[in-house]
Design a protein around this motif. Structure first.
Motif, PDB file in Angstrom:
ATOM      1  N   LYS A  40      85.303  48.051  88.759  1.00 42.24           N
ATOM      2  CA  LYS A  40      85.812  46.713  88.499  1.00 42.24           C
ATOM      3  C   LYS A  40      84.751  45.661  88.797  1.00 42.24           C
ATOM      4  O   LYS A  40      84.055  45.745  89.798  1.00 42.24           O
ATOM      5  N   PRO A  41      84.599  44.644  87.903  1.00 37.41           N
ATOM      6  CA  PRO A  41      83.609  43.598  88.180  1.00 37.41           C
ATOM      7  C   PRO A  41      83.974  42.783  89.421  1.00 37.41           C
ATOM      8  O   PRO A  41      85.142  42.632  89.747  1.00 37.41           O
ATOM      9  N   GLN A  42      82.953  42.264  90.084  1.00 35.15           N
ATOM     10  CA  GLN A  42      83.149  41.399  91.255  1.00 35.15           C
ATOM     11  C   GLN A  42      83.831  40.100  90.824  1.00 35.15           C
ATOM     12  O   GLN A  42      83.490  39.535  89.797  1.00 35.15           O
ATOM     13  N   THR A  43      84.784  39.629  91.603  1.00 34.13           N
ATOM     14  CA  THR A  43      85.498  38.396  91.297  1.00 34.13           C
ATOM     15  C   THR A  43      85.054  37.290  92.244  1.00 34.13           C
ATOM     16  O   THR A  43      85.094  37.456  93.453  1.00 34.13           O
ATOM     17  N   SER A  44      84.618  36.166  91.678  1.00 35.98           N
ATOM     18  CA  SER A  44      84.281  34.989  92.473  1.00 35.98           C
ATOM     19  C   SER A  44      85.543  34.148  92.646  1.00 35.98           C
ATOM     20  O   SER A  44      86.483  34.270  91.863  1.00 35.98           O
TER      21      SER A  44
END
Length: 71
Positions: free
Chosen positions: A2-6
Motif C-alpha cells: 500500500k502507498p504511504q499516506t500523507s
C-alpha cells in the motif's frame, strides 16, 4: 504494498501535498464540510483522482495523470 499516506490539516495543505508530485495519497484530517468536499471533488476528481472514506476521514488517491494547474 500500500502507498504511504500523507496527512493534511486543511484544503491548502492537501493541494500542496498533491501537487508536490511525491505524494500519491492524502488523508484529509479535518472536519470536511460539504462545500469543501465538492470543491475538492471538482478540483481533483475531474482529472482522475479518487476519493474514498476510510474510517472517519476521506483519502484522496492519485494515479499517473497531470497535476491540475495552480489557482
Amino acid at each position: 504494498m500500500k502507498p504511504q499516506t500523507s496527512v493534511a490539516r486543511n484544503y491548502a495543505e492537501a493541494c500542496e501535498l498533491l501537487r508536490s508530485g511525491y505524494v500519491k495519497q492524502v488523508r484529509l484530517n479535518w472536519n470536511v464540510g460539504s462545500d469543501e468536499f465538492f470543491r475538492i471533488a471538482s478540483d481533483w476528481c475531474d482529472t482522475g483522482a479518487k476519493i474514498k472514506k476510510e474510517g472517519g476521514s476521506f483519502i484522496i488517491a492519485l494515479k499517473g495523470f497531470p497535476i491540475p494547474p495552480q489557482q
